[in-house]
Scaffold this motif. Structure first.
Motif, PDB file in Angstrom:
ATOM      1  N   ARG A  16      -8.625  -0.079 -10.465  1.00  0.00           N
ATOM      2  CA  ARG A  16      -8.800   1.004  -9.487  1.00  0.00           C
ATOM      3  C   ARG A  16      -9.671   2.142 -10.022  1.00  0.00           C
ATOM      4  O   ARG A  16     -10.561   2.623  -9.332  1.00  0.00           O
ATOM      5  CB  ARG A  16      -7.437   1.532  -9.053  1.00  0.00           C
ATOM      6  N   ALA A  22     -15.578   2.368  -3.429  1.00  0.00           N
ATOM      7  CA  ALA A  22     -14.228   2.017  -2.992  1.00  0.00           C
ATOM      8  C   ALA A  22     -14.167   1.860  -1.470  1.00  0.00           C
ATOM      9  O   ALA A  22     -14.909   2.511  -0.745  1.00  0.00           O
ATOM     10  CB  ALA A  22     -13.237   3.087  -3.438  1.00  0.00           C
ATOM     11  N   ASP A  24     -12.120   2.076   2.317  1.00  0.00           N
ATOM     12  CA  ASP A  24     -11.397   3.179   2.946  1.00  0.00           C
ATOM     13  C   ASP A  24      -9.973   3.242   2.390  1.00  0.00           C
ATOM     14  O   ASP A  24      -9.464   2.262   1.842  1.00  0.00           O
ATOM     15  CB  ASP A  24     -11.398   3.036   4.471  1.00  0.00           C
ATOM     16  N   PRO A  25      -9.315   4.394   2.515  1.00  0.00           N
ATOM     17  CA  PRO A  25      -7.982   4.584   1.909  1.00  0.00           C
ATOM     18  C   PRO A  25      -6.932   3.560   2.351  1.00  0.00           C
ATOM     19  O   PRO A  25      -6.092   3.152   1.550  1.00  0.00           O
ATOM     20  CB  PRO A  25      -7.583   5.995   2.346  1.00  0.00           C
ATOM     21  N   VAL A  26      -6.957   3.132   3.611  1.00  0.00           N
ATOM     22  CA  VAL A  26      -5.970   2.156   4.080  1.00  0.00           C
ATOM     23  C   VAL A  26      -6.171   0.828   3.346  1.00  0.00           C
ATOM     24  O   VAL A  26      -5.221   0.223   2.845  1.00  0.00           O
ATOM     25  CB  VAL A  26      -6.050   1.975   5.615  1.00  0.00           C
ATOM     26  N   LEU A  28      -7.727   0.388   0.506  1.00  0.00           N
ATOM     27  CA  LEU A  28      -7.449   0.640  -0.914  1.00  0.00           C
ATOM     28  C   LEU A  28      -5.956   0.504  -1.187  1.00  0.00           C
ATOM     29  O   LEU A  28      -5.543  -0.088  -2.188  1.00  0.00           O
ATOM     30  CB  LEU A  28      -7.952   2.036  -1.278  1.00  0.00           C
ATOM     31  N   ASP A  29      -5.133   1.019  -0.264  1.00  0.00           N
ATOM     32  CA  ASP A  29      -3.683   0.891  -0.402  1.00  0.00           C
ATOM     33  C   ASP A  29      -3.263  -0.576  -0.384  1.00  0.00           C
ATOM     34  O   ASP A  29      -2.428  -0.994  -1.179  1.00  0.00           O
ATOM     35  CB  ASP A  29      -2.968   1.664   0.717  1.00  0.00           C
ATOM     36  N   ASN A  33      -1.577  -2.253  -3.735  1.00  0.00           N
ATOM     37  CA  ASN A  33      -0.134  -2.188  -3.557  1.00  0.00           C
ATOM     38  C   ASN A  33       0.540  -3.221  -4.465  1.00  0.00           C
ATOM     39  O   ASN A  33       0.174  -4.393  -4.457  1.00  0.00           O
ATOM     40  CB  ASN A  33       0.216  -2.447  -2.093  1.00  0.00           C
TER      41      ASN A  33
END
Length: 186
Positions: A16, A22, A24-26, A28-29, A33
């Motif tokens: 990471r 990178a 988008d944040p969703v 990336l999660d 995860n």
């Protein structure tokens, strides 16, 4: 005389903190995860999750897999390729590999999984320790022809139990990205 280019060992798998471009944040999660992807997909599909095997068998492993498992180049291993499906759609293409010698001595019968999720098995056995998650844009040539596309995000991690190591790579297909986006905006 022209120089030979080095053998293609695969994409640069990055942790990471190494990511420059990178998602988008969703996304990336989802990529980083630590929980079971199987369980997350089951929740996202409201219990309509399934595993659809594509290939299982012994074959030489790719150079990047040998490197990740600490094997000599072209080491042989068990390869399991499946689709993880939600609501009847292919959401994830997963490729799991383990060295022949370690698998034969490790007591994990990957050849008997059928439509069972390997991830669920790995997460239900507390003796397995998950290594670092790494991501990349998965090479189009490594995907089944029906899903070959550029720029798909993938993640991989190694699960270790004593001398047994299983490398699991999961490619997030466009239908999953759509389902995540749709669920996120409900």
């Amino acid at each position: 005389m022209t120089q030979q280019s080095p053998a293609f060992i695969g994409p640069a798998w990055l942790e990471r903190e190494q990511l420059i471009d990178a998602p988008d944040p969703v996304m990336l999660d989802w990529l980083f995860n630590q929980d079971s992807l199987t369980r997350r997909l089951d929740r996202l599909s409201d219990g309509r999750f399934s595993v659809f095997p594509q290939f299982e068998g012994w074959q030489p492993l790719r150079p990047d897999e040998c490197l990740a498992l600490g094997l000599p180049e072209a080491g042989e291993g068990w390869v399991r390729e499946v689709y993880l499906r939600g609501n009847g759609n292919n959401w994830v293409f997963a490729r799991s590999v383990a060295a022949r010698s370690a698998l034969q001595d490790g007591g994990l019968n990957m050849d008997e999984l059928g439509t069972r999720s390997l991830g669920e098995l790995l997460f239900s056995d507390p003796a397995f320790v998950r290594g670092t998650l790494e991501v990349c844009h998965y090479p189009e040539a490594w995907l089944p022809a029906a899903d070959a596309a550029r720029g798909l995000w993938a993640r991989r991690s190694r699960f270790d139990r004593d001398a047994l190591s299983v490398l699991v790579a999961e490619v997030f297909l466009p239908a999953l990205c759509t389902a995540i986006h749709d669920k996120d905006h409900v």
